[in-house]
Design a protein around this motif. Structure first.
Motif, short mmCIF file in Angstrom:
data_model
loop_
_atom_site.label_atom_id
_atom_site.label_comp_id
_atom_site.label_asym_id
_atom_site.label_seq_id
_atom_site.Cartn_x
_atom_site.Cartn_y
_atom_site.Cartn_z
N LEU A 20 8.13 7.94 0.80
CA LEU A 20 7.96 6.83 1.74
C LEU A 20 7.69 7.33 3.16
CD1 LEU A 20 10.77 4.49 0.42
CD2 LEU A 20 8.36 3.88 0.58
N GLU A 21 8.45 8.33 3.57
CA GLU A 21 8.25 8.88 4.91
C GLU A 21 6.86 9.52 5.04
OE1 GLU A 21 11.32 11.23 6.79
OE2 GLU A 21 12.86 10.16 5.66
N ILE A 69 4.96 -3.35 4.25
CA ILE A 69 4.55 -3.85 2.93
C ILE A 69 3.54 -2.89 2.30
CG2 ILE A 69 3.31 -5.71 1.73
CD1 ILE A 69 4.60 -7.67 3.73
N ASP A 70 2.60 -2.41 3.08
CA ASP A 70 1.58 -1.48 2.59
C ASP A 70 2.23 -0.23 1.99
OD1 ASP A 70 -1.06 -0.31 2.31
OD2 ASP A 70 -0.68 0.82 4.15
N VAL A 71 3.16 0.37 2.71
CA VAL A 71 3.80 1.61 2.26
C VAL A 71 4.72 1.36 1.07
CG1 VAL A 71 5.45 3.41 2.93
CG2 VAL A 71 3.61 2.77 4.49
N VAL A 72 5.52 0.30 1.14
CA VAL A 72 6.46 0.01 0.05
C VAL A 72 5.72 -0.34 -1.23
CG1 VAL A 72 8.26 -1.59 -0.72
CG2 VAL A 72 8.38 -0.60 1.56
N LEU A 73 4.67 -1.15 -1.14
CA LEU A 73 3.88 -1.47 -2.34
C LEU A 73 3.30 -0.21 -2.97
CD1 LEU A 73 1.76 -4.69 -1.74
CD2 LEU A 73 3.26 -4.24 -3.65
N LYS A 74 2.78 0.68 -2.14
CA LYS A 74 2.15 1.90 -2.66
C LYS A 74 3.15 2.80 -3.36
CE LYS A 74 0.03 6.24 -1.24
NZ LYS A 74 1.19 7.06 -1.58
N ASP A 75 4.33 2.99 -2.76
CA ASP A 75 5.26 3.99 -3.25
C ASP A 75 6.37 3.46 -4.16
OD1 ASP A 75 3.90 5.99 -1.92
OD2 ASP A 75 5.14 5.85 -0.13
#
Length: 199
Positions: A20-21, A69-75
């Motif tokens: 995530l980071e 949302i972009d990062v959480v959805l991806k990972d």
């Protein structure tokens, strides 16, 4: 975005936190979304801002919820869930074009809310269809893949709330926040009009 890792189930592993980071850092370094296209990213920002608009406190757009949302959805989401979310964004644009002849980001606030209400009604209908029983079994007319699928609107709302209230703006301006709390009080009465506590 690091705060978001605390609210998602099963994120105790440091490997996922590192992922995530890394995605958040990539987004900051490039200035580009990691999963969405630029248009999808702008659309998510508008949708989130309708769910949590600016009032006495800054809204979802100011808190950059679209980036979370972009990062959480991806990972954190499986590919079918990511695709369902992206398909939902396509559906929003189609609804906007059909109803008003323009993109969602170009609509006025009343029109945006109207589309959002239609999405919410559709999500309720999908949930009702999924919950139907036929002689103790789920309706066989609903494909297996869609029986337990979370509707797009529900995903959007959940991610918006999670992203907003784990952001610095949401935690410190929309909620009561104490950076270094004192003792733990399990039950504290709130005064009329007092904000809920950030955790």
């Amino acid at each position: 975005m690091v705060g978001a890792t605390m609210t998602l189930p099963g994120l105790g592993s440091s490997a996922l936190a590192d992922t995530l980071e890394a995605s958040a850092a990539q987004r900051v370094a490039t200035g580009k979304p990691v999963l969405f296209t630029a248009d999808q990213d702008a659309l998510v920002a508008e949708l989130a801002d309708v769910i949590i608009p600016t009032t006495k406190t800054p809204g979802a757009k100011a808190a950059k919820v679209n980036e979370i949302i972009d990062v959480v959805l991806k990972d954190c989401y499986k590919q079918p869930d990511q695709q369902r979310f992206i398909d939902g964004l396509t559906q929003v644009q189609k609804m906007s074009q059909d109803a008003y002849g323009k993109s969602y980001t170009q609509l006025d606030n009343t029109q945006k809310i109207d589309i959002m209400k239609k999405l919410e009604a559709e999500a309720k209908q999908q949930r009702a269809e999924m919950a139907r029983k036929v002689e103790g079994q789920q309706d066989v007319q609903i494909p297996q893949a869609k029986r337990n699928a979370t509707p797009f609107f529900v995903m959007l709302k959940d991610l918006t709330l999670m992203g907003y209230f784990t952001s610095e703006i949401g935690a410190t301006q929309a909620l009561e926040y104490v950076a270094i709390p004192g003792r733990y009080d399990g039950c504290v009465p709130l005064k009329p009009g007092q904000k809920a506590w950030a955790i």
